[in-house]
Design a protein around this motif. Structure first.
Motif, PDB file in Angstrom:
ATOM      1  N   THR A 105       0.828  -1.210   0.000  1.00  0.00           N
ATOM      2  CA  THR A 105       0.000   0.000   0.000  1.00  0.00           C
ATOM      3  C   THR A 105       0.862   1.259   0.000  1.00  0.00           C
ATOM      4  O   THR A 105       0.537   2.237  -0.681  1.00  0.00           O
ATOM      5  CB  THR A 105      -0.939   0.004   1.221  1.00  0.00           C
ATOM      6  N   ALA A 115      -1.793   3.050   4.738  1.00  0.00           N
ATOM      7  CA  ALA A 115      -1.020   1.813   4.607  1.00  0.00           C
ATOM      8  C   ALA A 115      -1.045   1.010   5.907  1.00  0.00           C
ATOM      9  O   ALA A 115      -1.117  -0.228   5.885  1.00  0.00           O
ATOM     10  CB  ALA A 115       0.421   2.142   4.216  1.00  0.00           C
ATOM     11  N   ALA A 350      -8.866   4.304   0.151  1.00  0.00           N
ATOM     12  CA  ALA A 350      -8.250   3.155   0.823  1.00  0.00           C
ATOM     13  C   ALA A 350      -9.309   2.205   1.367  1.00  0.00           C
ATOM     14  O   ALA A 350      -9.108   0.986   1.392  1.00  0.00           O
ATOM     15  CB  ALA A 350      -7.336   3.640   1.943  1.00  0.00           C
TER      16      ALA A 350
END
Length: 386
Positions: A105, A115, A350
């Motif tokens: 990520t 991430a 995300a």
């Protein structure tokens, strides 16, 4: 306009019948049909069901019943033995999967916080996929079934701690990090005493009344699930403890058999709401990243479990079997993404990345298991095991 619950049920189960029939004729896993139906009928598809979130609580009940039934078929002595081995494997594998998710990520250009949370989401495997595709005889009577349950339970505890930490980071959690470790043995001890002093005497006295036993099973399952949530654990862990503490009852198997149709009813809704929650319009923005993460999960998880379990003298075939069955991310991953998004710790892009990765790994890992390992919904007579 309020969503018509009767129409929603009609659409879900009539649609599931049609797509499941097509899936069986074309030799596809029926779980894929339920997810596809959600994507088609949900708000980002045809829009026939505009608010699938209204069905989430009912779908969640299916997971609770699933864990309760698992507990009913597992003796406490066997559970304790397998948890000793599963704890080390679950902890070590979680670190590996976290590092993989965080690294990929970050390389894709997401923020460090994004991430971090994606890495946390990749640590877990799906309880529903793993156990739904495990034959009943393996789940109840074989070492591999006990091992999978142990690994998934440890992962559930880690997931609960992760959710608490997310609340602490945002300042919204009133639960201290240490509380689940204290609450778990308290809940187990309390359930054991209630079963021994109250439920077993009632069962011996009224075991001729099947309706009473059915009501007792549901009431006990949901009571302990709610009790677990109140003290900082999850409903799933509470339901499993409710089942394990009742497993010594002579009518435990009757309770398990009587609740299976109810469990399957709610699990169909779970997979439908999973498919309905995917924003098809934004999917293109995260498709590359989701594909990379999914490929990493599908390849790395079986290898990691094979290596770690092999170090504990597990047979190679069994280790690969468990690894492939746990080769996806979890419904807990979706929950972590949702909580982080609501707390403004995770970007919407995300969050969708986690959802897309979950769908891809759910679908592909189901195909791998259905076409290669014994399971209840195999399209091959050679592999079908109820």
């Amino acid at each position: 306009m309020p969503q018509d619950i009767v129409f929603s049920f009609f659409l879900i189960f009539a649609g599931a019948l049609v797509l499941a029939t097509i899936a069986l004729y074309t030799r596809q896993p029926v779980l894929i049909a339920y997810i596809a139906l959600g994507a088609i009928a949900g708000p980002f598809g045809m829009g026939w069901i505009e608010h699938p979130d209204a069905l989430n609580d009912m779908a969640h009940i299916g997971i609770i019943f699933l864990l309760f039934l698992l507990g009913l078929d597992m003796q406490p002595s066997a559970l304790i033995a397998v948890l000793r081995k599963a704890t080390l494997v679950a902890l070590a594998s979680s670190l590996v999967f976290f590092a993989c998710g965080f690294g990929i990520t970050s390389a894709l250009g997401y923020s460090q916080t994004d991430a971090l949370i994606v890495g946390l989401a990749l640590m877990f495997s799906s309880t529903i996929i793993g156990l739904k595709l495990l034959p009943t005889t393996v789940l109840h009577h074989k070492h591999s079934g006990e091992l999978m349950v142990g690994l998934l339970l440890i992962q559930d505890v880690i997931a609960i701690l992760t959710l608490i930490l997310l609340g602490v980071m945002q300042g919204t959690s009133d639960i201290p990090v240490w509380q689940p470790f204290v609450a778990l043995p308290v809940l187990v001890g309390g359930c054991y005493l209630v079963v021994k002093m109250i439920l077993l005497p009632l069962i011996r006295r009224f075991d001729r009344y099947q309706e009473y036993l059915f009501i007792m099973a549901i009431g006990w399952c949901l009571a302990v699930a709610e009790g677990a949530r109140a003290i900082g654990l999850s409903e799933e862990i509470g339901a499993f403890i409710a089942g394990v503490t009742l497993a010594t009852s002579p009518i435990a198997q009757f309770m398990a058999i009587s609740l299976k149709p109810l469990r399957d009813f709610f699990l169909v809704m779970f997979f439908f709401t999973l498919g309905a929650g995917v924003n098809l319009g934004m999917l293109g923005d995260v498709l590359l990243g989701a594909g990379l993460l999914a490929a990493a999960v599908l390849i790395l998880k079986p290898i990691t479990f094979r290596v770690l379990l092999g170090r504990f003298s597990e047979r190679s075939g069994l280790a690969w079997d468990v690894g492939f069955r746990l080769g996806q991310i979890s419904e807990f991953s979706l929950l972590i993404g949702f909580v982080a998004l609501e707390s403004a710790l995770l970007s919407e892009r995300a969050s969708l990345l986690i959802q897309a990765t979950a769908i891809i790994t759910f679908v592909i890992s189901s195909y791998i298991v259905v076409f290669n390992y014994p399971n209840p919904i195999a399209v091959s007579d050679r592999l079908r095991r109820d």
